[in-house]
Scaffold this motif. Structure first.
Motif, PDB file in Angstrom:
ATOM      1  N   GLY A 101      39.175  28.605 -21.277  1.00  0.00           N
ATOM      2  CA  GLY A 101      39.825  27.493 -21.960  1.00  0.00           C
ATOM      3  C   GLY A 101      40.016  26.271 -21.090  1.00  0.00           C
ATOM      4  O   GLY A 101      40.646  25.297 -21.509  1.00  0.00           O
ATOM      5  N   THR A 102      39.469  26.309 -19.884  1.00  0.00           N
ATOM      6  CA  THR A 102      39.618  25.219 -18.915  1.00  0.00           C
ATOM      7  C   THR A 102      38.261  24.578 -18.673  1.00  0.00           C
ATOM      8  O   THR A 102      37.246  25.269 -18.634  1.00  0.00           O
ATOM      9  CB  THR A 102      40.183  25.773 -17.585  1.00  0.00           C
ATOM     10  OG1 THR A 102      41.425  26.428 -17.854  1.00  0.00           O
ATOM     11  CG2 THR A 102      40.415  24.659 -16.577  1.00  0.00           C
ATOM     12  N   ARG A 103      38.260  23.261 -18.510  1.00  0.00           N
ATOM     13  CA  ARG A 103      36.997  22.552 -18.257  1.00  0.00           C
ATOM     14  C   ARG A 103      36.851  22.346 -16.752  1.00  0.00           C
ATOM     15  O   ARG A 103      37.498  21.486 -16.157  1.00  0.00           O
ATOM     16  CB  ARG A 103      37.001  21.219 -19.001  1.00  0.00           C
ATOM     17  CG  ARG A 103      36.996  21.401 -20.514  1.00  0.00           C
ATOM     18  CD  ARG A 103      37.119  20.108 -21.256  1.00  0.00           C
ATOM     19  NE  ARG A 103      38.465  19.536 -21.132  1.00  0.00           N
ATOM     20  CZ  ARG A 103      38.786  18.293 -21.498  1.00  0.00           C
ATOM     21  NH1 ARG A 103      37.852  17.479 -21.971  1.00  0.00           N
ATOM     22  NH2 ARG A 103      40.017  17.868 -21.377  1.00  0.00           N
ATOM     23  N   VAL A 104      36.017  23.161 -16.129  1.00  0.00           N
ATOM     24  CA  VAL A 104      35.838  23.147 -14.680  1.00  0.00           C
ATOM     25  C   VAL A 104      34.745  22.143 -14.306  1.00  0.00           C
ATOM     26  O   VAL A 104      33.663  22.148 -14.887  1.00  0.00           O
ATOM     27  CB  VAL A 104      35.463  24.552 -14.154  1.00  0.00           C
ATOM     28  CG1 VAL A 104      35.262  24.513 -12.636  1.00  0.00           C
ATOM     29  CG2 VAL A 104      36.548  25.570 -14.529  1.00  0.00           C
ATOM     30  N   GLU A 110      30.244  22.060 -17.514  1.00  0.00           N
ATOM     31  CA  GLU A 110      29.727  22.221 -18.877  1.00  0.00           C
ATOM     32  C   GLU A 110      30.182  21.119 -19.821  1.00  0.00           C
ATOM     33  O   GLU A 110      29.537  20.873 -20.839  1.00  0.00           O
ATOM     34  CB  GLU A 110      30.179  23.579 -19.446  1.00  0.00           C
ATOM     35  CG  GLU A 110      29.670  24.784 -18.671  1.00  0.00           C
ATOM     36  CD  GLU A 110      28.151  24.827 -18.625  1.00  0.00           C
ATOM     37  OE1 GLU A 110      27.507  24.520 -19.654  1.00  0.00           O
ATOM     38  OE2 GLU A 110      27.602  25.160 -17.560  1.00  0.00           O
ATOM     39  N   ASP A 111      31.275  20.453 -19.506  1.00  0.00           N
ATOM     40  CA  ASP A 111      31.879  19.503 -20.431  1.00  0.00           C
ATOM     41  C   ASP A 111      31.608  18.069 -19.975  1.00  0.00           C
ATOM     42  O   ASP A 111      32.090  17.635 -18.933  1.00  0.00           O
ATOM     43  CB  ASP A 111      33.386  19.757 -20.523  1.00  0.00           C
ATOM     44  CG  ASP A 111      34.047  18.962 -21.625  1.00  0.00           C
ATOM     45  OD1 ASP A 111      34.208  17.747 -21.448  1.00  0.00           O
ATOM     46  OD2 ASP A 111      34.409  19.560 -22.656  1.00  0.00           O
ATOM     47  N   LYS A 134      33.451  15.549 -17.139  1.00  0.00           N
ATOM     48  CA  LYS A 134      32.730  14.966 -16.010  1.00  0.00           C
ATOM     49  C   LYS A 134      32.891  13.448 -15.971  1.00  0.00           C
ATOM     50  O   LYS A 134      33.000  12.851 -14.898  1.00  0.00           O
ATOM     51  CB  LYS A 134      31.252  15.372 -16.059  1.00  0.00           C
ATOM     52  CG  LYS A 134      31.037  16.826 -15.672  1.00  0.00           C
ATOM     53  CD  LYS A 134      29.583  17.163 -15.395  1.00  0.00           C
ATOM     54  CE  LYS A 134      28.804  17.379 -16.646  1.00  0.00           C
ATOM     55  NZ  LYS A 134      27.458  17.943 -16.369  1.00  0.00           N
ATOM     56  N   GLN A 135      32.951  12.820 -17.137  1.00  0.00           N
ATOM     57  CA  GLN A 135      33.182  11.377 -17.179  1.00  0.00           C
ATOM     58  C   GLN A 135      34.565  11.040 -16.641  1.00  0.00           C
ATOM     59  O   GLN A 135      34.746  10.047 -15.922  1.00  0.00           O
ATOM     60  CB  GLN A 135      33.013  10.866 -18.613  1.00  0.00           C
ATOM     61  CG  GLN A 135      31.575  10.867 -19.101  1.00  0.00           C
ATOM     62  CD  GLN A 135      31.451  10.482 -20.563  1.00  0.00           C
ATOM     63  OE1 GLN A 135      32.445  10.290 -21.259  1.00  0.00           O
ATOM     64  NE2 GLN A 135      30.216  10.385 -21.037  1.00  0.00           N
ATOM     65  N   GLY A 140      24.859  21.755 -15.643  1.00  0.00           N
ATOM     66  CA  GLY A 140      25.853  22.779 -15.943  1.00  0.00           C
ATOM     67  C   GLY A 140      26.519  23.372 -14.715  1.00  0.00           C
ATOM     68  O   GLY A 140      26.146  23.110 -13.570  1.00  0.00           O
ATOM     69  N   ILE A 141      27.494  24.212 -14.980  1.00  0.00           N
ATOM     70  CA  ILE A 141      28.315  24.764 -13.902  1.00  0.00           C
ATOM     71  C   ILE A 141      27.492  25.625 -12.942  1.00  0.00           C
ATOM     72  O   ILE A 141      27.832  25.769 -11.767  1.00  0.00           O
ATOM     73  CB  ILE A 141      29.514  25.563 -14.487  1.00  0.00           C
ATOM     74  CG1 ILE A 141      30.621  25.751 -13.448  1.00  0.00           C
ATOM     75  CG2 ILE A 141      29.049  26.892 -15.070  1.00  0.00           C
ATOM     76  CD1 ILE A 141      31.332  24.481 -13.059  1.00  0.00           C
TER      77      ILE A 141
END
Length: 198
Positions: free
Chosen positions: A107-110, A139-140, A144-145, A166-167
């Motif tokens: 559930g976290t955007r790494v 992944e998100d 990243k922006q 991607g990660i």
């Protein structure tokens, strides 16, 4: 202005916290206790993992609930240290700390970044003789922006930032830490970074 919590109060975490505060963000450096970390993470929008990489996965997994929905900026490298205390091998061969974190924290955007340089370069990239490169893995795209915006606040020009994808691409940047002991032995403990020349 973002509410940012930095996990890790050593040289890396302290340096990033000071620079992000100077850039106008509301920054909290989490205490070492689980309770203090949980409260600091709960109130943040963005969390920076600057903890020692060998213990990062365990520490952050314990904060799974608090990290849900957050952007996690991972700047750590998980290594097995040699007798001299310098990185000698990767702790997660065949994968990466960033991938392990993303799997443990769905559930976290790494977003992996800033892990291919000495900590002083993270907040003063223009101090080097030639432009360094900051890599992004995650992944998100929106996350990243957001991280690109933080990098800009730290002095990174857009052309110095490379989105690798991607990660899983963090495997490559994390492996770059194995250069560190050899560079230090050859040139001393001076600021350096990986740079892509074109």
């Amino acid at each position: 202005m973002n509410k940012i919590t930095v996990l890790g109060s050593g040289r890396v975490g302290g340096n990033l916290a000071a620079a992000l505060t100077a850039a106008g963000h509301e920054v909290t450096v989490a205490g070492r206790s689980p309770e203090a970390s949980a409260e600091a993470v709960r109130t943040a929008r963005i969390v920076v993992n600057a903890t020692p990489g060998a213990g990062s996965l365990e520490r952050l997994t314990a904060l799974r609930e608090e990290l849900h929905g957050k952007i996690l900026v991972d700047v750590s490298n998980a290594t097995v240290d040699g007798p001299d205390g310098l990185p000698a091998a990767l702790l997660h061969p065949g994968t990466s700390l960033a991938e392990q974190l993303q799997t443990a924290l769905p559930g976290t955007r790494v977003v992996k970044t800033l892990n291919t340089m000495l900590y002083t370069v993270m907040t003063a990239p223009s101090a080097l003789g030639r432009p360094p490169t900051a890599f992004l893995s995650g992944e998100d795209q929106q996350a990243k922006q957001t991280v690109c915006g933080l990098l800009a606040d730290l002095g990174w020009s857009p052309e110095w930032i490379v989105d690798l994808g991607g990660i899983e691409t963090a495997r490559a940047t994390e492996a770059a830490v194995l250069f560190v002991p050899h560079v230090i032995r050859a040139s001393g403990f001076a600021p350096f970074a990986v740079s892509i020349a074109r």
